[in-house]
Write a protein that holds these residues in place. Structure first.
Motif, mmCIF file in Angstrom:
data_model
loop_
_atom_site.group_PDB
_atom_site.id
_atom_site.type_symbol
_atom_site.label_atom_id
_atom_site.label_comp_id
_atom_site.label_asym_id
_atom_site.label_seq_id
_atom_site.Cartn_x
_atom_site.Cartn_y
_atom_site.Cartn_z
ATOM 1 N N SER A 112 0.735 -1.331 -0.163
ATOM 2 C CA SER A 112 0.047 0.034 -0.068
ATOM 3 C C SER A 112 0.901 1.139 -0.062
ATOM 4 N N PHE A 113 2.154 0.945 0.371
ATOM 5 C CA PHE A 113 3.067 2.310 0.599
ATOM 6 C C PHE A 113 3.191 2.721 -1.088
ATOM 7 N N PHE A 114 3.144 1.790 -1.879
ATOM 8 C CA PHE A 114 3.658 2.159 -3.339
ATOM 9 C C PHE A 114 2.266 2.944 -3.873
ATOM 10 N N ASN A 115 1.127 2.470 -3.659
ATOM 11 C CA ASN A 115 0.045 3.394 -3.938
ATOM 12 C C ASN A 115 -0.075 4.642 -3.384
ATOM 13 N N GLY A 116 0.256 4.952 -2.025
ATOM 14 C CA GLY A 116 0.551 6.065 -1.681
ATOM 15 C C GLY A 116 1.472 7.017 -2.052
ATOM 16 N N VAL A 133 0.178 8.515 -15.263
ATOM 17 C CA VAL A 133 0.826 7.565 -14.119
ATOM 18 C C VAL A 133 -0.308 6.686 -13.669
ATOM 19 N N ASN A 134 -1.530 7.316 -13.843
ATOM 20 C CA ASN A 134 -2.649 6.291 -13.065
ATOM 21 C C ASN A 134 -3.152 5.082 -13.873
ATOM 22 N N TRP A 135 -3.246 5.530 -15.442
ATOM 23 C CA TRP A 135 -3.534 4.697 -16.446
ATOM 24 C C TRP A 135 -2.319 3.770 -16.789
ATOM 25 N N ALA A 136 -1.258 3.932 -16.635
ATOM 26 C CA ALA A 136 0.008 3.248 -16.836
ATOM 27 C C ALA A 136 0.001 2.173 -15.584
ATOM 28 N N ARG A 137 -0.268 2.649 -14.430
ATOM 29 C CA ARG A 137 0.104 1.896 -13.364
ATOM 30 C C ARG A 137 -1.104 0.640 -13.451
ATOM 31 N N VAL A 190 8.412 5.425 -10.804
ATOM 32 C CA VAL A 190 8.550 6.515 -11.736
ATOM 33 C C VAL A 190 7.799 7.536 -11.584
ATOM 34 N N ALA A 191 6.462 7.407 -10.667
ATOM 35 C CA ALA A 191 5.902 8.605 -10.380
ATOM 36 C C ALA A 191 6.617 9.692 -9.354
ATOM 37 N N VAL A 192 7.321 8.970 -8.171
ATOM 38 C CA VAL A 192 8.276 9.700 -7.448
ATOM 39 C C VAL A 192 9.309 10.541 -8.055
ATOM 40 N N TRP A 193 9.885 9.732 -9.063
ATOM 41 C CA TRP A 193 11.072 10.435 -9.681
ATOM 42 C C TRP A 193 10.492 11.405 -10.570
ATOM 43 N N LEU A 194 9.259 11.544 -11.299
ATOM 44 C CA LEU A 194 8.744 12.623 -11.921
ATOM 45 C C LEU A 194 8.335 13.579 -11.263
ATOM 46 N N GLY A 195 7.744 13.289 -9.945
ATOM 47 C CA GLY A 195 7.195 14.281 -9.101
ATOM 48 C C GLY A 195 8.396 15.069 -8.541
ATOM 49 N N LEU A 196 9.495 14.407 -8.382
ATOM 50 C CA LEU A 196 10.799 15.294 -7.950
ATOM 51 C C LEU A 196 11.103 16.183 -8.854
#
Length: 467
Positions: free
Chosen positions: A366-370, A391-395, A430-436
């Motif tokens: 659940s950490f990854f979803n968060g 990101v949501n559709w890819a995930r 990927v999402a965290v990298w893009l967010g940063l």
């Protein structure tokens, strides 16, 4: 001007505390809503007529899309109002709030006009027919006309969060849940209205929710200006730029659920039953994770509007720290309680084995979803809402189907769950990298598609005349 007067509550103070308070209070309201939804099904099931429960299920499929639109509008309202407050621009904050509210009401009135005359066709697409479809239609004819109330309450609660009013944003959801919980048994059983009674209880709950939310927003913050057509027209583009990607991103979730359910069905009814229990357990146990995106968004927005990119960066980090702490604690609790929880659902054989797998190591996933939710909040509030859609559709497609099939081929039903978790971990990274990357250069497109603005601070609206 004092902090209490500016409304920019999140531009000072301890960010970890802001993240914790906003997430926990948001989750309480969310948990209350999920609990009442569960009570609805329990009460309807107690009538002893399976077709009523089935009708409620089909109706919920149609209602999901209306809710997705309202969620998107609320995300847009929260992002725009929070950013204006961070810039210490109360005029824009009130105009954005009013425009979002008018748009939500307008959409909420148009949607039933389009859907209700075509209800038989829409329910047919969902798989309903015969008497069950008629029951579902009767339920929706009562609830769908109040879509505008649901949209207005969601937008108003998002505005309260944008002002940093964590408790104020929580109270309307609690009131609505309480009204629904009290009226459900009265209307369903005492008055004998059955499924229509459940619908009426929901309508009255929505009325109570929107009334309290609007009252708090107006009384505490004078959060809305008098709507003016020229302002609504001018703000429509900014609202749509955030709302549409958010709606599309929200719709991705049931697609991923359907993919996993389809793969799990290959391994029998016990496997599907285990998945159903897990999917109902997650919103209750990990409600804080689900609430994180909406809760942390105003903190991003206010600090971004104030030009405090150092605090935006810290908010992202503290959001992940808070998430990790919460998930580890709750996963440990689930592990300790795995036996009584499995017994509660009378799970045996494969069903019990799958529940043990989830209640053990996989709950930590659940950490990854968060992490994706935290990243989505940064995208929505820093000028890149389309990234949250991607990101949501890819995930829920590339990050679900191939992994569920591959791991399922090796470990069967257990592999489907493991594959879903592995895919989530990859796309969370990927999402965290893009967010940063977004935080490092908020005005520049991290994917180098184009530049968003000429300097390092996004200005969503310039030359807003007539305000």
């Amino acid at each position: 001007m004092a902090l209490s007067e500016t409304g920019a509550h999140f531009t000072t103070g301890n960010l970890f505390r802001h993240v914790s308070v906003m997430s926990l209070t948001s989750s309480i309201g969310l948990m209350a809503i999920f609990a009442v939804d569960l009570l609805d099904i329990v009460f309807i099931s107690m009538l002893g007529r399976e077709e009523l429960a089935a009708a409620a299920g089909y109706a919920s499929v149609i209602m999901f899309f209306a809710s997705a639109i309202n969620i998107g509008l609320s995300i847009a309202a929260g992002a725009l109002v929070a950013r204006a407050l961070g810039e210490n621009n109360h005029v824009d904050a009130r105009e954005f709030a009013s425009s979002s509210a008018v748009i939500a009401v307008g959409v909420g009135l148009v949607l039933p006009l389009l859907a209700l005359p075509n209800m038989a066709f829409l329910l047919g697409l969902a798989g309903a027919d015969g008497p069950v479809a008629e029951m579902a239609a009767g339920y929706l004819w009562i609830i769908l006309p109040t879509t505008f109330m649901s949209g207005l309450s969601m937008v108003t609660v998002a505005v309260l969060r944008a002002y940093g009013d964590a408790r104020g944003a929580m109270y309307p959801a609690l009131l609505g849940a309480g009204v629904n919980a009290v009226l459900d048994p009265i209307l369903i059983f005492t008055l004998g209205l059955e499924l229509q009674g459940a619908a009426m209880a929901t309508v009255l709950a929505r009325l109570a929710t929107v009334g309290l939310a609007m009252g708090l927003a107006i009384h505490r913050y004078r959060a809305f200006a008098r709507p003016r057509p020229q302002c609504v027209a001018r703000d429509f583009r900014e609202t749509a730029m955030i709302a549409l990607p958010a709606v599309l991103g929200t719709v991705a979730t049931p697609v991923g659920t359907a993919i996993v359910t389809r793969e799990m069905a290959k391994y029998g009814s016990d496997a599907v039953a285990a998945l159903a229990v897990i999917n109902r357990m997650i919103p209750v146990v990990f409600s804080v994770v689900l609430a994180l995106s909406g809760a942390i968004g105003p903190i991003f927005g206010q600090n971004f509007g104030a030009g405090r990119m150092d605090r935006v960066q810290e908010t992202f980090s503290d959001g992940l720290k808070f998430l990790a702490l919460y998930v580890v604690v709750m996963s440990g609790l689930l592990f300790v309680l795995r036996d009584p929880l499995a017994d509660l659902f009378e799970a045996t054989g494969m069903m019990r084995s799958l529940l043990y797998l989830y209640l053990g190591p996989l709950a930590l996933a659940s950490f990854f979803n968060g992490a994706i939710f935290v990243s989505n909040a940064s995208f929505n509030n820093l000028g890149h809402p389309s990234y949250s859609t991607g990101v949501n559709w890819a995930r829920h497609t590339l990050g679900t189907w191939p992994f569920a099939i591959a791991f399922g081929a090796v470990w069967g039903a257990h592999g489907v769950l493991i594959g879903q978790a592995v895919g989530g971990a990859i796309f969370a990274a990927v999402a965290v990298w893009l967010g940063l990357r977004v935080i490092a250069a908020p005005c520049r497109d991290p994917l180098k598609l184009h530049y968003k603005c000429p300097d390092q601070r996004m200005q969503v609206v310039t030359n807003r005349t007539g305000r």
